[in-house]
Write a protein that holds these residues in place. Sequence first.
Motif, PDB file in Angstrom:
ATOM      1  N   THR A 185       0.845  -1.199   0.000  1.00 18.49           N
ATOM      2  CA  THR A 185       0.000   0.000   0.000  1.00 18.49           C
ATOM      3  C   THR A 185       0.876   1.242   0.000  1.00 18.49           C
ATOM      4  N   ILE A 186       0.627   2.117  -0.960  1.00 20.14           N
ATOM      5  CA  ILE A 186       1.382   3.369  -1.029  1.00 20.14           C
ATOM      6  C   ILE A 186       0.996   4.242   0.166  1.00 20.14           C
ATOM      7  N   PRO A 187       1.969   4.696   0.964  1.00 18.10           N
ATOM      8  CA  PRO A 187       1.637   5.450   2.174  1.00 18.10           C
ATOM      9  C   PRO A 187       1.086   6.842   1.845  1.00 18.10           C
ATOM     10  N   ASP A 188       0.173   7.284   2.672  1.00 17.36           N
ATOM     11  CA  ASP A 188      -0.410   8.618   2.515  1.00 17.36           C
ATOM     12  C   ASP A 188       0.397   9.583   3.379  1.00 17.36           C
ATOM     13  N   ILE A 189       1.368  10.239   2.765  1.00  8.76           N
ATOM     14  CA  ILE A 189       2.260  11.144   3.504  1.00  8.76           C
ATOM     15  C   ILE A 189       2.045  12.562   2.984  1.00  8.76           C
ATOM     16  N   GLU A 190       1.627  13.426   3.880  1.00 13.18           N
ATOM     17  CA  GLU A 190       1.418  14.811   3.478  1.00 13.18           C
ATOM     18  C   GLU A 190       2.772  15.519   3.385  1.00 13.18           C
ATOM     19  N   LYS A 191       3.052  16.108   2.247  1.00 15.45           N
ATOM     20  CA  LYS A 191       4.311  16.802   1.994  1.00 15.45           C
ATOM     21  C   LYS A 191       5.526  15.944   2.384  1.00 15.45           C
ATOM     22  N   PRO A 192       5.730  14.824   1.692  1.00 18.97           N
ATOM     23  CA  PRO A 192       6.857  13.946   2.039  1.00 18.97           C
ATOM     24  C   PRO A 192       8.206  14.621   1.810  1.00 18.97           C
ATOM     25  N   ARG A 193       9.115  14.440   2.755  1.00 19.91           N
ATOM     26  CA  ARG A 193      10.477  14.915   2.592  1.00 19.91           C
ATOM     27  C   ARG A 193      11.271  13.865   1.809  1.00 19.91           C
ATOM     28  N   ASP A 194      12.277  14.298   1.054  1.00 21.40           N
ATOM     29  CA  ASP A 194      13.056  13.314   0.305  1.00 21.40           C
ATOM     30  C   ASP A 194      14.125  12.695   1.196  1.00 21.40           C
ATOM     31  N   HIS A 195      14.748  11.625   0.696  1.00 18.79           N
ATOM     32  CA  HIS A 195      15.667  10.845   1.514  1.00 18.79           C
ATOM     33  C   HIS A 195      16.869  11.658   1.974  1.00 18.79           C
ATOM     34  N   LEU A 196      17.312  12.638   1.184  1.00 12.32           N
ATOM     35  CA  LEU A 196      18.476  13.413   1.589  1.00 12.32           C
ATOM     36  C   LEU A 196      18.140  14.324   2.763  1.00 12.32           C
ATOM     37  N   GLU A 197      16.987  14.980   2.690  1.00 13.18           N
ATOM     38  CA  GLU A 197      16.569  15.829   3.815  1.00 13.18           C
ATOM     39  C   GLU A 197      16.416  14.999   5.080  1.00 13.18           C
ATOM     40  N   ILE A 198      15.794  13.834   4.929  1.00 13.43           N
ATOM     41  CA  ILE A 198      15.620  12.949   6.088  1.00 13.43           C
ATOM     42  C   ILE A 198      16.974  12.477   6.600  1.00 13.43           C
ATOM     43  N   GLY A 199      17.830  12.038   5.666  1.00 14.38           N
ATOM     44  CA  GLY A 199      19.136  11.500   6.039  1.00 14.38           C
ATOM     45  C   GLY A 199      20.027  12.532   6.710  1.00 14.38           C
ATOM     46  N   GLU A 200      19.966  13.760   6.239  1.00 11.91           N
ATOM     47  CA  GLU A 200      20.760  14.818   6.874  1.00 11.91           C
ATOM     48  C   GLU A 200      20.262  15.105   8.283  1.00 11.91           C
ATOM     49  N   ALA A 201      18.958  15.096   8.464  1.00  5.70           N
ATOM     50  CA  ALA A 201      18.397  15.343   9.797  1.00  5.70           C
ATOM     51  C   ALA A 201      18.776  14.235  10.779  1.00  5.70           C
ATOM     52  N   LEU A 202      18.893  13.010  10.263  1.00  3.65           N
ATOM     53  CA  LEU A 202      19.267  11.867  11.106  1.00  3.65           C
ATOM     54  C   LEU A 202      20.772  11.788  11.335  1.00  3.65           C
ATOM     55  N   GLY A 203      21.552  12.595  10.612  1.00  2.38           N
ATOM     56  CA  GLY A 203      23.010  12.449  10.649  1.00  2.38           C
ATOM     57  C   GLY A 203      23.448  11.187   9.947  1.00  2.38           C
ATOM     58  N   ALA A 204      22.684  10.774   8.907  1.00  5.26           N
ATOM     59  CA  ALA A 204      22.909   9.495   8.240  1.00  5.26           C
ATOM     60  C   ALA A 204      23.599   9.634   6.889  1.00  5.26           C
ATOM     61  N   ILE A 205      23.366  10.757   6.194  1.00  2.00           N
ATOM     62  CA  ILE A 205      23.902  10.951   4.844  1.00  2.00           C
ATOM     63  C   ILE A 205      24.560  12.317   4.768  1.00  2.00           C
ATOM     64  N   ASP A 206      25.783  12.353   4.226  1.00  2.00           N
ATOM     65  CA  ASP A 206      26.504  13.621   4.079  1.00  2.00           C
ATOM     66  C   ASP A 206      27.062  13.701   2.657  1.00  2.00           C
ATOM     67  N   THR A 207      26.313  14.350   1.775  1.00  2.00           N
ATOM     68  CA  THR A 207      26.766  14.493   0.381  1.00  2.00           C
ATOM     69  C   THR A 207      27.693  15.692   0.223  1.00  2.00           C
ATOM     70  N   GLU A 208      27.549  16.680   1.094  1.00  6.68           N
ATOM     71  CA  GLU A 208      28.382  17.882   0.982  1.00  6.68           C
ATOM     72  C   GLU A 208      29.849  17.540   1.205  1.00  6.68           C
TER      73      GLU A 208
END
Length: 419
Positions: A126-149
């Motif tokens: 089932t496709i989740p109903d997410i209002e204004k979904p954030r993309d994986h990079l925004e989420i990952g940066e907030a978690l301290g999980a992804i650093d592309t810079e």
Amino acid sequence: MIDLRLLRDEPDRIRDSQRKRGESTSVVDDLLSADERRRAAVQSFEAVRAEQKSLGKQVAQAKGDERAALLTRTKELSGEVKAAEAAVTEAEAVLRRAQFAVPNLVEDGVPEGGEDDFVVLREVGTIPDIEKPRDHLEIGEALGAIDTERGAKVSGSRFYYLTGVGALLQLGLLQMAIAQAVEHGFTPSITPVLVKPESMEGTGFLGAHASEIYRLEADDLYLVGTSEVALAAYHSNEIIDLEQPARFAGWSSCFRREAGSHGRDVRGILRVHQFDKVEMFSFCRPEEALAEHRKLLAMEEEMLAKVEIPYRVIDVAAGDLGSSAARKYDCEAWVPSQQRYREVTSTSNCTTFQARRLNIRYRDADGRPQTAATLNGTLATTRWLIPILENHQQPDGSVRVPKALQPYLGGRDVLEPRR
């Protein structure tokens, strides 16, 4: 590499396969011509070689003028044999180039057309109903999980760091993939990432995809874009036991130049130069290949179910197949920020195409060597972090950890953003 017996007996099947791929049929005619020239060259060589052997016996018994005449002819034949042998060598080289120019025979039932002409076989979840979904990079940066810079600072564009829970998430995902593969009887393998040209060529990656590959010129070695290459070449020039399919799960880092993709998917970790992957690879008898292909697809779907993300399975069109594949199924995961499905796995049936190039054989019931079939399929890769983070994002910025992954992340069920 195409079976020359099939080429001679059914050239129209190969021409039809080329048309389905949207490619020229002239390569089939070139291959037929090269095959005929090689056979003619071999026949000429064998004829003069036979005469040479016959004269050798006659010289031993002849005397006088007859012996002198035979010796003169023997000298002439020596030159003819060398020339005929050189002609065979040249004809074999031309034949090999012509064989490498013809991609695998497309399996019956594969959709015709190009990249957009795939057929959706099923949609799962089932496709989740997410209002204004954030993309994986925004989420990952907030978690301290992804650093592309910092990845770009250190290595350039399309590089990244996975840190903290990002590193743990990838390691957990790949460990879960290996554990599942072992459950299903696969041999876990950590493979070389640098391979010789013959390994890369044997798997079909030095054709249309050559521009994607990193090459170390000083060493004449290639960085693999998938452990499929090292796994396929593992049994090159061998006769192996295939009473049961031989199955491997290879864990490796993978490298791709992403040539021609400038401006496409540059944000985040969707299309990058380096990533990690667990790849399944099977050697089996040709008559078992269809069932083995279904098994690899089922294992990919089992993994997708474990990470609890919606996905669809597509039957890839002939024009979008790699040169080695007779058929390919992709699993595409739903990416909420893009409101579309994106590929996360693929599994290909390469029939005897790669094994013929790499000279991988088994013995049939009568003890005669026969060419094996090879198949491959992605079981998990860095790209999976995208749908996992996006589909399991929560309104407060946290990310729910799928139950099957929790043991690999120290039992935590939620990843919290850094404050």
